[in-house]
Design a protein around this motif. Structure first.
Motif, short mmCIF file in Angstrom:
data_model
loop_
_atom_site.label_atom_id
_atom_site.label_comp_id
_atom_site.label_asym_id
_atom_site.label_seq_id
_atom_site.Cartn_x
_atom_site.Cartn_y
_atom_site.Cartn_z
N VAL A 179 -3.84 1.53 4.81
CA VAL A 179 -4.44 0.60 5.77
C VAL A 179 -4.01 0.86 7.22
O VAL A 179 -4.62 0.33 8.14
CB VAL A 179 -4.14 -0.87 5.40
N ALA A 180 -2.94 1.66 7.43
CA ALA A 180 -2.40 1.89 8.78
C ALA A 180 -1.98 0.55 9.41
O ALA A 180 -1.61 -0.37 8.72
CB ALA A 180 -3.39 2.65 9.64
N GLY A 181 -2.06 0.45 10.72
CA GLY A 181 -1.67 -0.78 11.40
C GLY A 181 -0.16 -0.91 11.56
O GLY A 181 0.60 0.03 11.31
N HIS A 182 0.26 -2.09 11.97
CA HIS A 182 1.68 -2.35 12.25
C HIS A 182 2.14 -3.60 11.49
O HIS A 182 2.97 -4.37 11.98
CB HIS A 182 1.90 -2.54 13.75
N GLY A 183 1.62 -3.80 10.30
CA GLY A 183 1.95 -5.00 9.55
C GLY A 183 3.36 -4.97 8.99
O GLY A 183 4.07 -3.96 9.05
N THR A 207 0.84 -1.19 0.00
CA THR A 207 0.00 0.00 0.00
C THR A 207 0.88 1.25 0.00
O THR A 207 2.10 1.16 0.17
CB THR A 207 -0.90 0.03 1.24
N LEU A 208 0.27 2.40 -0.14
CA LEU A 208 1.03 3.64 -0.15
C LEU A 208 1.65 3.95 1.21
O LEU A 208 2.61 4.71 1.29
CB LEU A 208 0.13 4.80 -0.59
N ASP A 209 1.12 3.34 2.28
CA ASP A 209 1.75 3.52 3.59
C ASP A 209 2.62 2.33 3.99
O ASP A 209 2.96 2.16 5.16
CB ASP A 209 0.71 3.84 4.68
N GLY A 210 2.99 1.51 3.02
CA GLY A 210 4.00 0.50 3.25
C GLY A 210 3.54 -0.85 3.73
O GLY A 210 4.35 -1.74 3.98
N THR A 230 4.18 -3.92 -6.81
CA THR A 230 2.91 -3.28 -7.13
C THR A 230 2.58 -2.30 -6.01
O THR A 230 2.52 -2.68 -4.85
CB THR A 230 1.78 -4.31 -7.24
N LEU A 231 2.36 -1.04 -6.38
CA LEU A 231 1.92 -0.04 -5.42
C LEU A 231 0.41 0.09 -5.51
O LEU A 231 -0.14 0.53 -6.52
CB LEU A 231 2.59 1.31 -5.69
#
Length: 250
Positions: free
Chosen positions: A207-211, A38-41, A201-202
């Motif tokens: 999603v946020a979180g700590h994944g 995702t865009l937030d990694g 793939t971006l």
């Protein structure tokens, strides 16, 4: 699917765009990693990557598999993503057969414990018999059960050694390897200098979180430089093909 880099194009053939570079695999197997972020990694949501992708991402996933002689994946990813047997479209199967390859590539699973569901469709319905890459201290009972549906290869003593994995692949004629994670296995391959390309793939999602991220484990001593081979777009998804600079092939 349109091309953004290295030059704009209204329509790009993704099969040709992801062809293995000429000469790759001549001295050792060519290793390409495919991941989504995702865009937030984040690379997963609720522990799986499926919610991050879309139709175009699924198409690239299949194309990358079709270019590989073997797919390499960690046991944790097989369990978390509920891997099934490899399926390819008739178009991709026929293309492989014209190149003298099996209709689908086999999957090689990295596991120290051998803790896998040997009755799952991943094993029982596999068109190409899976490989299990394990250690000399793998649980004997698990190995005995697994040998009914998979071929076992010892590639380390206390841990599976990526170099020994690639040595085995080379010995059986595999020249192109598709690495599908997870992050720990990705990092091990990077740490020993065996990664040639990252296909990332971006996903246009947050999603946020700590994944986990694409790589997990100890920080690299120095950042790994990558060069853009191409950047494609479809439905808001960006498809980055990146070559590891130190491993560029002519």
């Amino acid at each position: 699917m349109r091309g953004l880099l290295p030059s704009p194009a209204d329509e790009v053939d993704p099969i040709s765009a992801y062809a293995v570079p000429t000469g790759a695999g001549d001295d050792r197997p060519f290793v390409r990693c495919n991941m989504i972020s995702t865009l937030d990694g984040a690379i997963t949501m609720n522990g799986r990557s499926g919610m991050l992708g879309g139709a175009a991402d699924g198409r690239i996933f299949q194309i990358l598999r079709s270019h590989a002689d073997v797919i390499l994946v960690g046991a944790g990813t097989v369990r978390a993503e509920a891997y099934g047997p490899v399926r390819l479209s008739d178009e991709l199967r026929q293309r492989r057969e014209r190149q003298g390859l099996s209709p689908v590539p086999p999957v090689a699973v990295v596991t120290r414990s051998g803790n896998l569901d040997w009755s799952s469709p991943f094993f029982t319905e596999a068109e190409e018999r899976p490989l299990v890459l394990t250690t000399s201290d793998c649980d004997a009972g698990e190995q005995q059960r697994g040998e009914r549906v998979a071929d076992f290869v010892v590639a380390g003593d206390e841990r599976v050694d990526p170099q020994r994995v690639l040595d085995h692949f080379q010995s059986v004629g595999y020249r192109s390897v598709l690495l599908e994670g997870g992050p720990g296995l990705n990092a091990e391959v990077v740490h020993v200098g065996l990664l040639d390309e990252l296909c990332l793939t971006l996903s246009p999602r947050l999603v946020a979180g700590h994944g986990p991220r694409v790589l997990a484990g100890p920080e690299l001593l120095h950042p790994l430089d990558l060069d853009i081979v191409h950047l494609l777009e479809d439905g808001g998804f960006l498809f980055c093909r990146l070559a590891v600079r130190s491993n560029l092939r002519a």
